[in-house]
Design a protein around this motif. Sequence first.
Motif, PDB file in Angstrom:
ATOM      1  N   ASP A 104     132.129  16.242 -27.780  1.00 53.95           N
ATOM      2  CA  ASP A 104     130.837  15.549 -27.875  1.00 53.95           C
ATOM      3  C   ASP A 104     130.199  15.342 -26.508  1.00 53.95           C
ATOM      4  OD1 ASP A 104     130.974  15.420 -30.639  1.00 53.95           O
ATOM      5  OD2 ASP A 104     131.784  13.389 -30.660  1.00 53.95           O
ATOM      6  N   THR A 105     131.000  14.966 -25.524  1.00 58.76           N
ATOM      7  CA  THR A 105     130.483  14.796 -24.169  1.00 58.76           C
ATOM      8  C   THR A 105     129.989  16.125 -23.623  1.00 58.76           C
ATOM      9  OG1 THR A 105     131.988  12.961 -23.730  1.00 58.76           O
ATOM     10  CG2 THR A 105     131.049  14.078 -21.816  1.00 58.76           C
ATOM     11  N   PHE A 106     130.784  17.164 -23.817  1.00 62.03           N
ATOM     12  CA  PHE A 106     130.407  18.488 -23.322  1.00 62.03           C
ATOM     13  C   PHE A 106     129.079  18.931 -23.945  1.00 62.03           C
ATOM     14  CE2 PHE A 106     130.368  23.084 -23.117  1.00 62.03           C
ATOM     15  CZ  PHE A 106     130.824  23.335 -21.832  1.00 62.03           C
ATOM     16  N   ILE A 107     128.934  18.746 -25.243  1.00 58.40           N
ATOM     17  CA  ILE A 107     127.702  19.134 -25.940  1.00 58.40           C
ATOM     18  C   ILE A 107     126.518  18.335 -25.405  1.00 58.40           C
ATOM     19  CG2 ILE A 107     126.518  19.057 -28.177  1.00 58.40           C
ATOM     20  CD1 ILE A 107     129.279  19.813 -29.434  1.00 58.40           C
ATOM     21  N   ALA A 108     126.715  17.052 -25.132  1.00 59.30           N
ATOM     22  CA  ALA A 108     125.644  16.218 -24.598  1.00 59.30           C
ATOM     23  C   ALA A 108     125.206  16.686 -23.215  1.00 59.30           C
ATOM     24  CB  ALA A 108     126.092  14.757 -24.551  1.00 59.30           C
ATOM     25  N   VAL A 109     126.151  17.164 -22.422  1.00 63.13           N
ATOM     26  CA  VAL A 109     125.861  17.636 -21.064  1.00 63.13           C
ATOM     27  C   VAL A 109     125.227  19.027 -21.088  1.00 63.13           C
ATOM     28  CG1 VAL A 109     126.946  18.294 -18.877  1.00 63.13           C
ATOM     29  CG2 VAL A 109     127.669  16.210 -20.047  1.00 63.13           C
ATOM     30  N   ASP A 110     125.572  19.839 -22.065  1.00 61.73           N
ATOM     31  CA  ASP A 110     125.091  21.223 -22.183  1.00 61.73           C
ATOM     32  C   ASP A 110     123.648  21.229 -22.691  1.00 61.73           C
ATOM     33  OD1 ASP A 110     124.875  23.967 -22.413  1.00 61.73           O
ATOM     34  OD2 ASP A 110     126.098  24.081 -24.234  1.00 61.73           O
ATOM     35  N   ALA A 111     122.718  20.952 -21.796  1.00 54.68           N
ATOM     36  CA  ALA A 111     121.311  20.767 -22.159  1.00 54.68           C
ATOM     37  C   ALA A 111     120.688  21.986 -22.836  1.00 54.68           C
ATOM     38  CB  ALA A 111     120.495  20.388 -20.925  1.00 54.68           C
ATOM     39  N   ASP A 112     121.068  23.188 -22.426  1.00 54.43           N
ATOM     40  CA  ASP A 112     120.454  24.381 -23.027  1.00 54.43           C
ATOM     41  C   ASP A 112     121.225  24.896 -24.238  1.00 54.43           C
ATOM     42  OD1 ASP A 112     122.636  25.661 -21.863  1.00 54.43           O
ATOM     43  OD2 ASP A 112     121.443  26.751 -20.377  1.00 54.43           O
ATOM     44  N   GLY A 113     122.356  24.257 -24.543  1.00 57.74           N
ATOM     45  CA  GLY A 113     123.096  24.592 -25.755  1.00 57.74           C
ATOM     46  C   GLY A 113     123.758  25.953 -25.767  1.00 57.74           C
ATOM     47  N   ASP A 114     124.029  26.508 -24.584  1.00 60.65           N
ATOM     48  CA  ASP A 114     124.634  27.851 -24.541  1.00 60.65           C
ATOM     49  C   ASP A 114     126.164  27.829 -24.544  1.00 60.65           C
ATOM     50  OD1 ASP A 114     125.171  27.005 -21.953  1.00 60.65           O
ATOM     51  OD2 ASP A 114     124.263  28.740 -20.973  1.00 60.65           O
ATOM     52  N   GLY A 115     126.755  26.628 -24.602  1.00 64.72           N
ATOM     53  CA  GLY A 115     128.207  26.531 -24.627  1.00 64.72           C
ATOM     54  C   GLY A 115     128.858  26.603 -23.262  1.00 64.72           C
ATOM     55  N   LEU A 116     128.046  26.572 -22.217  1.00 63.29           N
ATOM     56  CA  LEU A 116     128.527  26.612 -20.840  1.00 63.29           C
ATOM     57  C   LEU A 116     127.742  25.613 -20.004  1.00 63.29           C
ATOM     58  CD1 LEU A 116     128.582  30.485 -20.414  1.00 63.29           C
ATOM     59  CD2 LEU A 116     130.583  29.026 -20.707  1.00 63.29           C
ATOM     60  N   LEU A 117     128.380  25.078 -18.976  1.00 68.88           N
ATOM     61  CA  LEU A 117     127.675  24.184 -18.058  1.00 68.88           C
ATOM     62  C   LEU A 117     127.306  24.947 -16.801  1.00 68.88           C
ATOM     63  CD1 LEU A 117     129.781  20.896 -18.267  1.00 68.88           C
ATOM     64  CD2 LEU A 117     127.855  21.649 -19.687  1.00 68.88           C
ATOM     65  N   ASN A 118     126.022  24.949 -16.475  1.00 66.27           N
ATOM     66  CA  ASN A 118     125.576  25.551 -15.231  1.00 66.27           C
ATOM     67  C   ASN A 118     125.497  24.463 -14.159  1.00 66.27           C
ATOM     68  OD1 ASN A 118     122.996  24.240 -15.394  1.00 66.27           O
ATOM     69  ND2 ASN A 118     122.302  25.835 -16.796  1.00 66.27           N
ATOM     70  N   GLN A 119     125.143  24.826 -12.945  1.00 66.38           N
ATOM     71  CA  GLN A 119     125.123  23.867 -11.841  1.00 66.38           C
ATOM     72  C   GLN A 119     124.133  22.739 -12.075  1.00 66.38           C
ATOM     73  OE1 GLN A 119     124.580  26.149  -8.236  1.00 66.38           O
ATOM     74  NE2 GLN A 119     126.776  26.465  -8.024  1.00 66.38           N
ATOM     75  N   ASP A 120     122.981  23.044 -12.652  1.00 70.96           N
ATOM     76  CA  ASP A 120     121.980  22.005 -12.908  1.00 70.96           C
ATOM     77  C   ASP A 120     122.487  20.997 -13.931  1.00 70.96           C
ATOM     78  OD1 ASP A 120     120.195  23.179 -11.116  1.00 70.96           O
ATOM     79  OD2 ASP A 120     119.155  24.306 -12.682  1.00 70.96           O
ATOM     80  N   GLU A 121     123.093  21.490 -15.019  1.00 73.33           N
ATOM     81  CA  GLU A 121     123.629  20.598 -16.047  1.00 73.33           C
ATOM     82  C   GLU A 121     124.750  19.736 -15.473  1.00 73.33           C
ATOM     83  OE1 GLU A 121     122.848  23.326 -20.015  1.00 73.33           O
ATOM     84  OE2 GLU A 121     124.570  23.769 -18.739  1.00 73.33           O
ATOM     85  N   LEU A 122     125.582  20.329 -14.649  1.00 76.64           N
ATOM     86  CA  LEU A 122     126.678  19.595 -14.028  1.00 76.64           C
ATOM     87  C   LEU A 122     126.143  18.519 -13.093  1.00 76.64           C
ATOM     88  CD1 LEU A 122     129.721  19.356 -13.842  1.00 76.64           C
ATOM     89  CD2 LEU A 122     129.685  21.098 -12.069  1.00 76.64           C
ATOM     90  N   ALA A 123     125.103  18.839 -12.322  1.00 74.69           N
ATOM     91  CA  ALA A 123     124.512  17.863 -11.405  1.00 74.69           C
ATOM     92  C   ALA A 123     123.939  16.670 -12.172  1.00 74.69           C
ATOM     93  CB  ALA A 123     123.430  18.528 -10.553  1.00 74.69           C
ATOM     94  N   VAL A 124     123.249  16.941 -13.275  1.00 74.65           N
ATOM     95  CA  VAL A 124     122.695  15.859 -14.099  1.00 74.65           C
ATOM     96  C   VAL A 124     123.828  15.018 -14.672  1.00 74.65           C
ATOM     97  CG1 VAL A 124     121.437  15.344 -16.232  1.00 74.65           C
ATOM     98  CG2 VAL A 124     120.531  17.035 -14.646  1.00 74.65           C
ATOM     99  N   ALA A 125     124.880  15.667 -15.149  1.00 71.38           N
ATOM    100  CA  ALA A 125     126.022  14.945 -15.719  1.00 71.38           C
ATOM    101  C   ALA A 125     126.674  14.049 -14.671  1.00 71.38           C
ATOM    102  CB  ALA A 125     127.035  15.935 -16.280  1.00 71.38           C
TER     103      ALA A 125
END
Length: 83
Positions: free
Chosen positions: A51-72
């Motif tokens: 659930d946390t991972f899905i919340a952080v994965d803003a574009d919903g591609d199943g991966l965290l990019n640098q921007d998503e990680l920075a926001v998280a």
Amino acid sequence: MKRTIAKLIALGLIALPGAALAADYVAADGNGDGMLSLEEVQAILPEVTTDTFIAVDADGDGLLNQDELAVAQTEGLMPASDG
């Protein structure tokens, strides 16, 4: 709504002892693609739920990019990187 869910999850993660520790996200990127899968994240932060991972994965591609990680990290969903 996604932001509200993310903030609620953040409150839960802050209480976890391991979440306060720095993480080595570069080393976690096992395949070297510059993105982190749920499995890669959980290898260094096993307390991170789907659930946390899905919340952080803003574009919903199943991966965290640098921007998503920075926001998280800014929102306290993931600890700061040590690498």
